[in-house]
Motif scaffolding. Structure first.
Motif, mmCIF file in Angstrom:
data_model
loop_
_atom_site.group_PDB
_atom_site.id
_atom_site.type_symbol
_atom_site.label_atom_id
_atom_site.label_comp_id
_atom_site.label_asym_id
_atom_site.label_seq_id
_atom_site.Cartn_x
_atom_site.Cartn_y
_atom_site.Cartn_z
ATOM 1 N N LYS A 22 0.947 -1.262 -0.092
ATOM 2 C CA LYS A 22 0.014 0.103 0.049
ATOM 3 C C LYS A 22 0.917 1.344 0.056
ATOM 4 C CE LYS A 22 -2.169 -1.246 3.606
ATOM 5 N NZ LYS A 22 -1.773 -2.776 4.376
ATOM 6 N N ASP A 61 -1.846 5.317 8.692
ATOM 7 C CA ASP A 61 -0.943 4.735 10.000
ATOM 8 C C ASP A 61 -0.002 6.049 10.452
ATOM 9 O OD1 ASP A 61 -1.939 2.372 10.248
ATOM 10 O OD2 ASP A 61 -0.570 1.274 9.175
ATOM 11 N N ILE A 97 2.886 2.613 16.261
ATOM 12 C CA ILE A 97 1.486 1.949 16.201
ATOM 13 C C ILE A 97 1.854 0.687 17.433
ATOM 14 C CG2 ILE A 97 0.063 0.333 15.059
ATOM 15 C CD1 ILE A 97 0.205 2.496 13.013
ATOM 16 N N PHE A 157 -0.481 -0.019 20.648
ATOM 17 C CA PHE A 157 -1.306 -1.466 20.839
ATOM 18 C C PHE A 157 -0.808 -1.816 22.557
ATOM 19 C CE2 PHE A 157 -3.496 -3.827 17.380
ATOM 20 C CZ PHE A 157 -3.412 -2.616 16.470
ATOM 21 N N ARG A 175 -8.114 1.542 17.206
ATOM 22 C CA ARG A 175 -9.337 1.730 16.176
ATOM 23 C C ARG A 175 -10.067 2.772 16.384
ATOM 24 N NH1 ARG A 175 -7.267 -1.597 12.668
ATOM 25 N NH2 ARG A 175 -6.578 -3.724 13.332
ATOM 26 N N GLU A 223 -7.944 5.427 14.860
ATOM 27 C CA GLU A 223 -7.780 5.021 13.139
ATOM 28 C C GLU A 223 -9.085 5.670 12.670
ATOM 29 O OE1 GLU A 223 -8.346 1.022 11.922
ATOM 30 O OE2 GLU A 223 -6.830 1.030 10.895
ATOM 31 N N CYS A 282 -4.555 3.009 3.584
ATOM 32 C CA CYS A 282 -5.223 2.742 4.989
ATOM 33 C C CYS A 282 -4.029 1.636 5.535
ATOM 34 C CB CYS A 282 -6.376 1.966 4.360
ATOM 35 S SG CYS A 282 -7.813 2.866 3.701
ATOM 36 N N GLY A 283 -4.494 1.386 6.872
ATOM 37 C CA GLY A 283 -3.776 0.490 7.682
ATOM 38 C C GLY A 283 -4.588 -0.948 7.332
ATOM 39 N N ARG A 300 4.841 -5.247 13.536
ATOM 40 C CA ARG A 300 3.336 -5.395 13.363
ATOM 41 C C ARG A 300 2.773 -6.005 14.718
ATOM 42 N NH1 ARG A 300 5.398 -4.364 7.841
ATOM 43 N NH2 ARG A 300 3.395 -3.699 6.799
ATOM 44 N N PRO A 301 2.194 -5.290 15.351
ATOM 45 C CA PRO A 301 1.770 -5.974 16.495
ATOM 46 C C PRO A 301 0.692 -7.284 16.426
ATOM 47 C CG PRO A 301 0.712 -3.749 16.268
ATOM 48 C CD PRO A 301 1.806 -3.864 15.119
ATOM 49 N N LEU A 302 -0.091 -7.301 15.250
ATOM 50 C CA LEU A 302 -0.929 -8.465 14.999
ATOM 51 C C LEU A 302 -0.295 -9.563 14.644
ATOM 52 C CD1 LEU A 302 -3.772 -6.615 13.427
ATOM 53 C CD2 LEU A 302 -3.668 -7.363 16.002
ATOM 54 N N ARG A 312 -10.816 -11.967 6.918
ATOM 55 C CA ARG A 312 -11.191 -10.683 6.420
ATOM 56 C C ARG A 312 -11.418 -10.718 4.773
ATOM 57 N NH1 ARG A 312 -6.109 -7.024 8.646
ATOM 58 N NH2 ARG A 312 -6.639 -6.751 10.924
HETATM 59 C C1 S3P Z 1 -3.121 -3.510 10.987
HETATM 60 C C2 S3P Z 1 -2.174 -3.098 9.965
HETATM 61 C C3 S3P Z 1 -1.120 -1.975 10.154
HETATM 62 C C4 S3P Z 1 -1.522 -1.250 11.457
HETATM 63 C C5 S3P Z 1 -1.747 -1.902 12.511
HETATM 64 C C6 S3P Z 1 -3.200 -2.919 12.311
HETATM 65 C C7 S3P Z 1 -4.252 -4.464 10.522
HETATM 66 O O1 S3P Z 1 -0.949 -1.431 9.024
HETATM 67 O O2 S3P Z 1 -2.607 -0.152 11.052
HETATM 68 O O3 S3P Z 1 -0.903 -2.439 12.913
HETATM 69 O O4 S3P Z 1 -5.211 -4.606 11.248
HETATM 70 O O5 S3P Z 1 -3.778 -5.207 9.640
HETATM 71 P P1 S3P Z 1 -0.153 -2.006 7.728
HETATM 72 O O6 S3P Z 1 -1.122 -2.586 6.985
HETATM 73 O O7 S3P Z 1 0.153 -0.768 7.036
HETATM 74 O O8 S3P Z 1 1.010 -2.701 8.261
#
Ligand code: S3P
Length: 170
Positions: free
Chosen positions: A13, A32, A43, A47, A56, A59, A76-77, A117-119, A136
């Protein structure tokens, strides 16, 4: 009309968005990045410290503001578009372009980028990517005006492909 790039982490992106903005001679806005500028923390730290729910909310606020702009390229994120309100705001004044990539390619890219990436802070990252993508998928696809697979092409080639496709949008 804005061009809104969305899709999973690591689909390109930011890199494609920057190229598109350059070619269209307009501003590139990364949601982001705006969040990080506003809050003054990363970010992953957000988290950790305040939880995903707080992230969120911010965001959502930032997305609403960015969606009001015009003729920008917006990245977008990965989770932004999953919130129906965000999707509604962004599609009012924008065309939504879904970028996709194979799970293994996503893993490779996010590992190379090295940023946290926290997730994806789990042992089995590939399984986590596959699970989140499956969860998703429908929402991602439903929102798309255009879908572009990014696994096997350079950002430059993909930006050109997108530019050719959006001519039909006007
Ligand atoms: C997220 C993606 C991240 C960031 C956050 C949550 C997600 O953005 O917004 O960590 O839920 O997939 P990028 O897609 O730019 O890494």
């Amino acid at each position: 009309m804005n061009l809104v790039l969305y899709g999973f982490m690591g689909v390109g992106k930011t890199s494609i968005g920057e190229l598109l903005a350059e070619k269209l001679n307009t501003e590139f806005i990364d949601i982001d990045e705006v969040i990080v500028e506003r809050t003054g923390i990363s970010i992953s730290r957000m988290f950790e410290k305040y939880g995903e729910e707080r992230f969120r909310e911010i965001e959502n606020k930032v997305t609403r503001e960015v969606a009001k702009k015009n003729n920008k390229v917006v990245a977008c994120g990965g989770g932004t578009i999953l919130n129906p309100e965000n999707r509604r705001h962004l599609s009012k004044n924008g065309r939504l372009i879904l970028l996709t990539a194979e799970p293994a390619v996503i893993l490779d890219r996010v590992q190379k980028q090295g940023g946290k990436r926290p997730l994806l802070m789990v042992d089995d990252k590939l399984a986590r990517i596959q699970d989140l993508l499956a969860e998703r998928h429908d929402k991602y696809v439903e929102a798309a005006d255009l879908i572009v697979e990014t696994s096997w092409e350079t950002p430059k080639k993909l930006a050109e492909e997108i530019l050719a496709s959006i001519e039909g949008f006007q």
